[in-house]
Design a protein around this motif. Structure first.
Motif, PDB file in Angstrom:
ATOM      1  N   UNK A   1       8.658  30.253  73.533  1.00 16.85           N
ATOM      2  CA  UNK A   1      10.075  30.435  73.884  1.00 16.85           C
ATOM      3  C   UNK A   1      10.963  29.403  73.204  1.00 16.85           C
ATOM      4  N   UNK A   2      10.376  28.240  72.868  1.00 16.06           N
ATOM      5  CA  UNK A   2      11.160  27.171  72.225  1.00 16.06           C
ATOM      6  C   UNK A   2      11.429  27.453  70.758  1.00 16.06           C
ATOM      7  N   UNK A   3      10.709  28.404  70.166  1.00 20.24           N
ATOM      8  CA  UNK A   3      10.906  28.689  68.743  1.00 20.24           C
ATOM      9  C   UNK A   3      11.569  30.040  68.509  1.00 20.24           C
ATOM     10  N   UNK A   4      12.101  30.640  69.576  1.00 17.17           N
ATOM     11  CA  UNK A   4      12.788  31.926  69.437  1.00 17.17           C
ATOM     12  C   UNK A   4      14.036  31.770  68.568  1.00 17.17           C
ATOM     13  N   UNK A   5      14.215  32.704  67.642  1.00 14.47           N
ATOM     14  CA  UNK A   5      15.436  32.803  66.854  1.00 14.47           C
ATOM     15  C   UNK A   5      16.144  34.110  67.203  1.00 14.47           C
TER      16      UNK A   5
ATOM     17  N   UNK B   1      18.047  33.670  76.268  1.00 15.31           N
ATOM     18  CA  UNK B   1      19.239  32.861  75.965  1.00 15.31           C
ATOM     19  C   UNK B   1      19.223  32.385  74.508  1.00 15.31           C
ATOM     20  N   UNK B   2      18.018  32.222  73.937  1.00 15.81           N
ATOM     21  CA  UNK B   2      17.913  31.792  72.536  1.00 15.81           C
ATOM     22  C   UNK B   2      18.098  32.935  71.557  1.00 15.81           C
ATOM     23  N   UNK B   3      18.155  34.188  72.071  1.00 17.44           N
ATOM     24  CA  UNK B   3      18.431  35.313  71.192  1.00 17.44           C
ATOM     25  C   UNK B   3      17.366  36.373  71.112  1.00 17.44           C
ATOM     26  N   UNK B   4      16.337  36.307  71.971  1.00 15.16           N
ATOM     27  CA  UNK B   4      15.308  37.345  71.957  1.00 15.16           C
ATOM     28  C   UNK B   4      15.920  38.690  72.326  1.00 15.16           C
ATOM     29  N   UNK B   5      15.583  39.730  71.546  1.00 19.51           N
ATOM     30  CA  UNK B   5      16.145  41.065  71.768  1.00 19.51           C
ATOM     31  C   UNK B   5      15.192  41.986  72.519  1.00 19.51           C
ATOM     32  N   UNK B   6      13.945  41.549  72.707  1.00 15.80           N
ATOM     33  CA  UNK B   6      12.962  42.338  73.452  1.00 15.80           C
ATOM     34  C   UNK B   6      11.854  41.405  73.906  1.00 15.80           C
ATOM     35  N   UNK B   7      11.137  41.843  74.939  1.00 16.72           N
ATOM     36  CA  UNK B   7      10.011  41.066  75.464  1.00 16.72           C
ATOM     37  C   UNK B   7       8.778  41.953  75.460  1.00 16.72           C
ATOM     38  N   UNK B   8       7.683  41.423  74.943  1.00 20.03           N
ATOM     39  CA  UNK B   8       6.391  42.103  74.963  1.00 20.03           C
ATOM     40  C   UNK B   8       5.504  41.360  75.946  1.00 20.03           C
ATOM     41  N   UNK B   9       4.955  42.071  76.926  1.00 17.98           N
ATOM     42  CA  UNK B   9       4.156  41.388  77.938  1.00 17.98           C
ATOM     43  C   UNK B   9       3.240  42.378  78.631  1.00 17.98           C
ATOM     44  N   UNK B  10       2.507  41.899  79.648  1.00 13.60           N
ATOM     45  CA  UNK B  10       1.652  42.771  80.442  1.00 13.60           C
ATOM     46  C   UNK B  10       2.340  43.090  81.767  1.00 13.60           C
ATOM     47  N   UNK B  11       1.625  43.788  82.652  1.00 13.39           N
ATOM     48  CA  UNK B  11       2.222  44.210  83.935  1.00 13.39           C
ATOM     49  C   UNK B  11       2.666  43.011  84.766  1.00 13.39           C
ATOM     50  N   UNK B  12       1.820  41.979  84.848  1.00 10.83           N
ATOM     51  CA  UNK B  12       2.195  40.819  85.660  1.00 10.83           C
ATOM     52  C   UNK B  12       3.392  40.098  85.038  1.00 10.83           C
ATOM     53  N   UNK B  13       3.427  40.051  83.704  1.00 13.74           N
ATOM     54  CA  UNK B  13       4.566  39.431  83.047  1.00 13.74           C
ATOM     55  C   UNK B  13       5.845  40.196  83.287  1.00 13.74           C
ATOM     56  N   UNK B  14       5.757  41.524  83.302  1.00 12.49           N
ATOM     57  CA  UNK B  14       6.942  42.349  83.544  1.00 12.49           C
ATOM     58  C   UNK B  14       7.507  42.081  84.937  1.00 12.49           C
ATOM     59  N   UNK B  15       6.614  41.882  85.897  1.00 11.48           N
ATOM     60  CA  UNK B  15       7.092  41.576  87.262  1.00 11.48           C
ATOM     61  C   UNK B  15       7.783  40.212  87.296  1.00 11.48           C
ATOM     62  N   UNK B  16       7.221  39.236  86.577  1.00 12.12           N
ATOM     63  CA  UNK B  16       7.842  37.908  86.539  1.00 12.12           C
ATOM     64  C   UNK B  16       9.219  37.984  85.895  1.00 12.12           C
ATOM     65  N   UNK B  17       9.328  38.749  84.812  1.00  9.86           N
ATOM     66  CA  UNK B  17      10.625  38.905  84.131  1.00  9.86           C
ATOM     67  C   UNK B  17      11.631  39.566  85.066  1.00  9.86           C
ATOM     68  N   UNK B  18      11.197  40.595  85.801  1.00  5.89           N
ATOM     69  CA  UNK B  18      12.103  41.296  86.722  1.00  5.89           C
ATOM     70  C   UNK B  18      12.577  40.361  87.826  1.00  5.89           C
ATOM     71  N   UNK B  19      11.654  39.550  88.353  1.00 12.27           N
ATOM     72  CA  UNK B  19      12.032  38.596  89.403  1.00 12.27           C
ATOM     73  C   UNK B  19      13.014  37.566  88.868  1.00 12.27           C
ATOM     74  N   UNK B  20      12.763  37.078  87.649  1.00 12.50           N
ATOM     75  CA  UNK B  20      13.659  36.082  87.067  1.00 12.50           C
ATOM     76  C   UNK B  20      15.045  36.656  86.851  1.00 12.50           C
ATOM     77  N   UNK B  21      15.099  37.926  86.430  1.00 14.44           N
ATOM     78  CA  UNK B  21      16.394  38.563  86.204  1.00 14.44           C
ATOM     79  C   UNK B  21      17.176  38.673  87.503  1.00 14.44           C
TER      80      UNK B  21
END
Length: 537
Positions: free
Chosen positions: A40-44, A68-88
């Protein structure tokens, strides 16, 4: 190190070309992207953020920072998708989260996807990647890739290098953090090399890289194998499992052809099992002078300066005169492997001979690999950190009339079974063995030293070995003690860390460079040191 002018590619098209099947609900409205990263620290801006599960944290926990650094999409697994949804929902009300592509095994999807993204979806020969050479094996990967790079340069190629010590894309060089970088970095580096018009690239391919998908999506023109000895069993469990991981490089999916050293049984098994064309290379004639059948064989070995000269004899009668200025019989193997890999890529024998004669490429200095710091006493820093490498190194440095004074330890939180074995090896091949610390990590350094020392003292006691075993720490003090005990005719060998400049102790990186400490100790005790050149970290 990314291309200056990335070519945008539609993420949906890149996913399809890479054969990555995401959740259907995530496919609508996918953006056009220009890069991908796991960090995440090297996202352009324009990147895909690949949020993977880790040993202690899930990458999805850092998705907000990536967006916030400019990522236009996220690639992850099911558990990661839940974490992203919770963070949102919980902490990013002001932030519009981008599309999330959910795949069952994101780690092994990243490599093929990175290949498509960093190639811009193009596969035209005008933008063809450099010829790729990959080397795997327990010992010798770094030196062999340096030798390979030097020979390619001697042939007039513009080259890149990806390995333990550094990453080069032409003239630019940066220190390396991993033997083989993560797959997005590998593919971005290859795209950068293609953009710069480089002709060839040499890469170390570790077992960790194969296990964790770091070279997924890469197909090498020539893959090389050095040897297989005990190491990394904390990851692989058994030598059979370790071998099986290495063998995955020698498939049609990962390489076009291969060169395999067949001096040991693992190499012979690998050469038989590979499903690509293989050139067998033999550098050890065996006790009876026969040895296994091979396409290329090392003969006529003789001294040449600190190193050796030898002849590479081909099955069809070809001969190449080769020399290496680096000490150690194992560097004959490294030089021979590099030579035959270049031959396997299609370079004619006569062109290789002209390059060898004109440029002496195998006398190139390899940081922390049999690196000579002083001559009287011979003061050497080497990376040997497993039993086989340590035995080969210590056996190669004894000078007539002089003693061998060795300094080494063992790494914490790694294969514990090799610690007493290394101690015994050190006792058998040293006149004075100083046991010290390597990288303890989170383990008790005294426990590690005790295991190494126990192996050494058991060998002295049970085998009647005349070796003085000492325990000195911290490591800088051990190096100083070794030099203080030395005479000009002796050899001081500091093994285990090579080019490394940090020692990790309880999560803290302490500045420590064996080459710096050895130079300082030599100067302090009235001995001369050699000048330095090239990158050292």
């Amino acid at each position: 190190m990314r291309p200056r002018a990335p070519h945008p590619v539609e993420l949906s098209a890149a996913l399809a070309a890479a054969g990555v099947q995401g959740a259907p609900s995530a496919q609508a409205g996918l953006p056009t992207v220009t890069g991908i990263t796991l960090d995440s620290r090297s996202v352009l801006p324009g990147d895909v953020y690949a949020a993977l599960p880790g040993a202690t944290r899930h990458g999805a926990e850092f998705a907000v920072q990536a967006v916030r650094a400019g990522a236009l999409a996220i690639l992850t697994d099911e558990s990661g998708a839940r974490i992203v949804a919770d963070a949102a929902r919980e902490g990013a009300d002001d932030l519009r989260m981008p599309p999330v592509v959910v795949v069952p095994d994101p780690r092994h999807a990243v490599g093929p996807l990175a290949r498509e993204i960093f190639s811009g979806g193009r596969d035209d020969r005008a933008d063809a990647p450099p010829a790729l050479f990959g080397i795997t094996g327990t010992n010798g990967k770094t030196t062999s890739t340096y030798f390979l790079n030097a020979l390619l340069e001697a042939l007039g190629r513009s080259t890149g290098l990806i390995g333990t010590i550094e990453i080069r894309a032409g003239a630019d060089a940066i220190p390396s953090a991993l033997t083989t970088p993560e797959s997005p970095q590998v593919h971005s580096l290859l795209a950068l090399m293609r953009e710069r018009g480089l002709d060839a690239a040499s890469m170390e391919v570790s077992s960790h890289a194969l296990e964790f998908g770091r070279v997924d999506g890469v197909r090498f023109d020539v893959a090389g194998f050095t040897n297989l000895t005990q190491d990394h069993l904390d990851l692989h469990g058994t030598m059979e499992d370790y071998f099986a991981v290495k063998a995955t490089l020698f498939t049609g999916e990962r390489c076009r052809r291969a060169v395999v050293l067949v001096d040991d049984v693992w190499g012979r098994r690998l050469a038989d099992a590979a499903d690509v064309p293989v050139l067998r290379l033999r550098t050890d004639p065996g006790e009876d002078g026969g040895g296994p059948a091979a396409d290329w064989t090392v003969t006529g070995v003789g001294p040449s300066g600190l190193g050796h000269a030898f002849v590479l004899a081909g099955r069809s009668g070809e001969h190449l005169r080769v020399r290496t200025g680096l000490p150690g019989m194992f560097n004959i193997s490294n030089a021979a492997l590099a030579t035959v890999m270049v031959l396997a890529s299609g370079v004619p024998v006569e062109d290789v001979q002209r390059a060898l004669d004109a440029h002496d490429p195998f006398t190139t200095e390899v940081p922390g690999r049999m690196q000579l710091i002083g001559e009287n006493p011979a003061a050497i820093v080497d990376f040997a950190h497993n039993p086989d490498a340590l035995e080969r190194t210590l056996a190669s440095v004894r000078r007539p009339g002089g003693r061998v004074i060795s300094v080494f330890g063992a790494t914490g939180q790694r294969d514990e079974s090799k610690r007493p074995i290394m101690g015994a090896v050190g006792a058998r091949l040293s006149d004075i063995l100083i046991v010290t610390d390597d990288d303890p990590h989170d383990e008790d350094d005294a426990v590690i030293r005790a295991a190494v020392r126990a192996g050494a003292e058991a060998a002295v006691r049970e085998e009647g070995i005349d070796c003085e075993v000492l325990e000195v720490f911290p490591r800088a003090d051990a190096i100083d003690r070794a030099v203080a005990l030395a005479t000009p005719s002796d050899t001081v060998i500091i093994a285990g860390r090579g080019h490394e400049v940090w020692q990790e102790v309880k999560g803290v990186n302490l500045s420590l460079d064996d080459r710096v400490e050895l130079r300082s100790a030599l100067t302090r005790h009235g001995f001369s040191v050699l000048s330095t050149s090239g990158i050292e970290s």
